[in-house]
Write a protein that holds these residues in place. Structure first.
Motif, PDB file in Angstrom:
ATOM      1  N   HIS A  91     -18.437   2.564 -40.314  1.00  0.00           N
ATOM      2  CA  HIS A  91     -17.305   3.054 -39.533  1.00  0.00           C
ATOM      3  C   HIS A  91     -16.656   1.846 -38.869  1.00  0.00           C
ATOM      4  N   ASP A  92     -15.423   1.543 -39.275  1.00  0.00           N
ATOM      5  CA  ASP A  92     -14.762   0.359 -38.738  1.00  0.00           C
ATOM      6  C   ASP A  92     -13.982   0.635 -37.461  1.00  0.00           C
ATOM      7  N   GLY A  93     -13.926   1.896 -37.019  1.00  0.00           N
ATOM      8  CA  GLY A  93     -13.191   2.237 -35.811  1.00  0.00           C
ATOM      9  C   GLY A  93     -11.723   2.512 -36.072  1.00  0.00           C
ATOM     10  N   CYS A  94     -11.290   2.326 -37.302  1.00  0.00           N
ATOM     11  CA  CYS A  94      -9.888   2.549 -37.666  1.00  0.00           C
ATOM     12  C   CYS A  94      -9.754   3.672 -38.694  1.00  0.00           C
ATOM     13  N   GLY A  95     -10.747   4.516 -38.794  1.00  0.00           N
ATOM     14  CA  GLY A  95     -10.678   5.638 -39.720  1.00  0.00           C
ATOM     15  C   GLY A  95     -10.992   5.288 -41.161  1.00  0.00           C
ATOM     16  N   ASN A  96     -11.580   4.118 -41.406  1.00  0.00           N
ATOM     17  CA  ASN A  96     -11.934   3.688 -42.765  1.00  0.00           C
ATOM     18  C   ASN A  96     -10.763   3.868 -43.731  1.00  0.00           C
ATOM     19  N   ARG A  97      -9.571   3.417 -43.316  1.00  0.00           N
ATOM     20  CA  ARG A  97      -8.379   3.587 -44.148  1.00  0.00           C
ATOM     21  C   ARG A  97      -8.348   2.650 -45.354  1.00  0.00           C
ATOM     22  N   ILE A  98      -9.115   1.557 -45.286  1.00  0.00           N
ATOM     23  CA  ILE A  98      -9.176   0.641 -46.428  1.00  0.00           C
ATOM     24  C   ILE A  98     -10.637   0.423 -46.798  1.00  0.00           C
ATOM     25  N   SER A  99     -10.879   0.205 -48.068  1.00  0.00           N
ATOM     26  CA  SER A  99     -12.250   0.010 -48.546  1.00  0.00           C
ATOM     27  C   SER A  99     -12.710  -1.416 -48.255  1.00  0.00           C
ATOM     28  N   GLY A 100     -13.992  -1.642 -48.387  1.00  0.00           N
ATOM     29  CA  GLY A 100     -14.543  -2.976 -48.174  1.00  0.00           C
ATOM     30  C   GLY A 100     -13.971  -3.998 -49.136  1.00  0.00           C
ATOM     31  N   GLY A 115      -4.732  -0.634 -40.863  1.00  0.00           N
ATOM     32  CA  GLY A 115      -6.119  -0.169 -40.790  1.00  0.00           C
ATOM     33  C   GLY A 115      -7.125  -1.290 -40.630  1.00  0.00           C
ATOM     34  N   MET A 116      -6.675  -2.548 -40.692  1.00  0.00           N
ATOM     35  CA  MET A 116      -7.593  -3.666 -40.468  1.00  0.00           C
ATOM     36  C   MET A 116      -7.884  -3.782 -38.971  1.00  0.00           C
ATOM     37  N   THR A 117      -9.033  -4.335 -38.614  1.00  0.00           N
ATOM     38  CA  THR A 117      -9.410  -4.526 -37.222  1.00  0.00           C
ATOM     39  C   THR A 117      -8.955  -5.904 -36.743  1.00  0.00           C
ATOM     40  N   ARG A 118      -9.076  -6.127 -35.434  1.00  0.00           N
ATOM     41  CA  ARG A 118      -8.710  -7.442 -34.886  1.00  0.00           C
ATOM     42  C   ARG A 118      -9.554  -8.556 -35.496  1.00  0.00           C
ATOM     43  N   SER A 119     -10.853  -8.285 -35.671  1.00  0.00           N
ATOM     44  CA  SER A 119     -11.709  -9.329 -36.258  1.00  0.00           C
ATOM     45  C   SER A 119     -11.321  -9.604 -37.711  1.00  0.00           C
ATOM     46  N   ASP A 120     -10.864  -8.571 -38.444  1.00  0.00           N
ATOM     47  CA  ASP A 120     -10.389  -8.794 -39.812  1.00  0.00           C
ATOM     48  C   ASP A 120      -9.179  -9.721 -39.814  1.00  0.00           C
ATOM     49  N   VAL A 132       0.054 -10.677 -26.654  1.00  0.00           N
ATOM     50  CA  VAL A 132       0.821  -9.912 -25.679  1.00  0.00           C
ATOM     51  C   VAL A 132       0.363  -8.463 -25.757  1.00  0.00           C
ATOM     52  N   SER A 133       0.050  -7.854 -24.577  1.00  0.00           N
ATOM     53  CA  SER A 133      -0.364  -6.455 -24.527  1.00  0.00           C
ATOM     54  C   SER A 133       0.599  -5.674 -23.653  1.00  0.00           C
ATOM     55  N   THR A 134       1.166  -4.594 -24.197  1.00  0.00           N
ATOM     56  CA  THR A 134       2.041  -3.693 -23.444  1.00  0.00           C
ATOM     57  C   THR A 134       1.829  -2.271 -23.922  1.00  0.00           C
ATOM     58  N   ASN A 135       1.752  -1.329 -22.967  1.00  0.00           N
ATOM     59  CA  ASN A 135       1.625   0.100 -23.266  1.00  0.00           C
ATOM     60  C   ASN A 135       0.497   0.406 -24.243  1.00  0.00           C
ATOM     61  N   GLY A 136      -0.629  -0.237 -24.089  1.00  0.00           N
ATOM     62  CA  GLY A 136      -1.779   0.032 -24.944  1.00  0.00           C
ATOM     63  C   GLY A 136      -1.716  -0.630 -26.316  1.00  0.00           C
ATOM     64  N   ARG A 137      -0.642  -1.302 -26.610  1.00  0.00           N
ATOM     65  CA  ARG A 137      -0.511  -1.995 -27.900  1.00  0.00           C
ATOM     66  C   ARG A 137      -0.652  -3.492 -27.671  1.00  0.00           C
ATOM     67  N   VAL A 152       1.517  -9.547 -35.651  1.00  0.00           N
ATOM     68  CA  VAL A 152       0.667  -8.440 -36.085  1.00  0.00           C
ATOM     69  C   VAL A 152       0.471  -7.533 -34.878  1.00  0.00           C
ATOM     70  N   THR A 153       0.739  -6.225 -35.048  1.00  0.00           N
ATOM     71  CA  THR A 153       0.648  -5.270 -33.947  1.00  0.00           C
ATOM     72  C   THR A 153      -0.562  -4.366 -34.133  1.00  0.00           C
ATOM     73  N   PHE A 154      -1.316  -4.163 -33.035  1.00  0.00           N
ATOM     74  CA  PHE A 154      -2.507  -3.313 -33.033  1.00  0.00           C
ATOM     75  C   PHE A 154      -2.263  -2.107 -32.143  1.00  0.00           C
ATOM     76  N   ASP A 155      -2.851  -0.974 -32.497  1.00  0.00           N
ATOM     77  CA  ASP A 155      -2.763   0.209 -31.635  1.00  0.00           C
ATOM     78  C   ASP A 155      -3.810   0.124 -30.527  1.00  0.00           C
ATOM     79  N   GLU A 156      -3.943   1.191 -29.738  1.00  0.00           N
ATOM     80  CA  GLU A 156      -4.868   1.180 -28.607  1.00  0.00           C
ATOM     81  C   GLU A 156      -6.332   1.084 -29.020  1.00  0.00           C
ATOM     82  N   LYS A 157      -6.656   1.374 -30.278  1.00  0.00           N
ATOM     83  CA  LYS A 157      -8.034   1.268 -30.777  1.00  0.00           C
ATOM     84  C   LYS A 157      -8.334  -0.109 -31.362  1.00  0.00           C
ATOM     85  N   GLY A 158      -7.332  -0.980 -31.439  1.00  0.00           N
ATOM     86  CA  GLY A 158      -7.525  -2.309 -32.012  1.00  0.00           C
ATOM     87  C   GLY A 158      -7.343  -2.342 -33.515  1.00  0.00           C
ATOM     88  N   CYS A 159      -6.562  -1.401 -34.049  1.00  0.00           N
ATOM     89  CA  CYS A 159      -6.332  -1.327 -35.490  1.00  0.00           C
ATOM     90  C   CYS A 159      -4.890  -1.736 -35.803  1.00  0.00           C
TER      91      CYS A 159
END
Length: 164
Positions: A91-100, A115-120, A132-137, A152-159
């Motif tokens: 479980h990558d925390g982003c809904g497993n939208r992309i395969s390994g 669907g990639m994570t910050r570490s990806d 830069v962080s604003t409004n949870g993004r 690169v923009t991430f949502d509040e979950k870091g995806c």
């Protein structure tokens, strides 16, 4: 010559820690005849054979059979109810939208997928020039030497979010 107790214990630990590794693996044969190997057991309806895998240390000097089947450990599993059990799913925390595989290929080619994570992203592009962080993004900005920039923009979950 007298050696201190700590040196003797250290030498003993080194000598005993180099024992060859052995493991039990399961050889699973399904109804279609496909063979898979697993460490945690086989799915229902498979023929199971326990095998001892012996991994000798390099340079031991003689050829070693890598796995042996114990004839007494062969059995047929019975399919359980229609309930599905998943063992060890990532479980990558982003809904497993992309395969390994897609994730690895994108990182190698320095591509960013939704669907990639910050570490990806950091594995693919390195540390960002600014964050830069604003409004949870959160936005990572990468400055290139030619004066161009990549964001690169991430949502509040870091995806990574998709393009709108």
């Amino acid at each position: 010559m007298h050696y201190p107790l700590s040196a003797t214990l250290f030498a003993f630990a080194i000598l005993t820690s180099q024992a060859p590794a052995a493991a039990t693996v399961f050889r699973c044969t399904d109804e279609a005849g496909r063979i898979t190997y697993a460490q945690q057991g086989c799915p229902g309806g498979s023929d199971i054979q326990k095998q001892q895998a012996y991994n000798p240390s390099p340079g031991s000097g003689k050829a070693v059979k890598m796995a042996t089947t114990n004839p007494r450990s062969t059995r047929k599993t019975t399919p359980s109810s229609d309930q599905l059990t998943i063992v060890a799913e990532r479980h990558d925390g982003c809904g497993n939208r992309i395969s390994g595989g897609e994730r690895r290929e994108a990182i190698i080619k320095q591509r960013i997928l939704s669907g990639m994570t910050r570490s990806d992203v950091e594995s693919a592009l390195g540390r960002p020039s600014s964050v830069v962080s604003t409004n949870g993004r959160t936005r990572y900005r990468y400055e290139k030497s030619e004066g161009r920039a990549r964001t690169v923009t991430f949502d509040e979950k870091g995806c990574v979010t998709g393009k709108r």
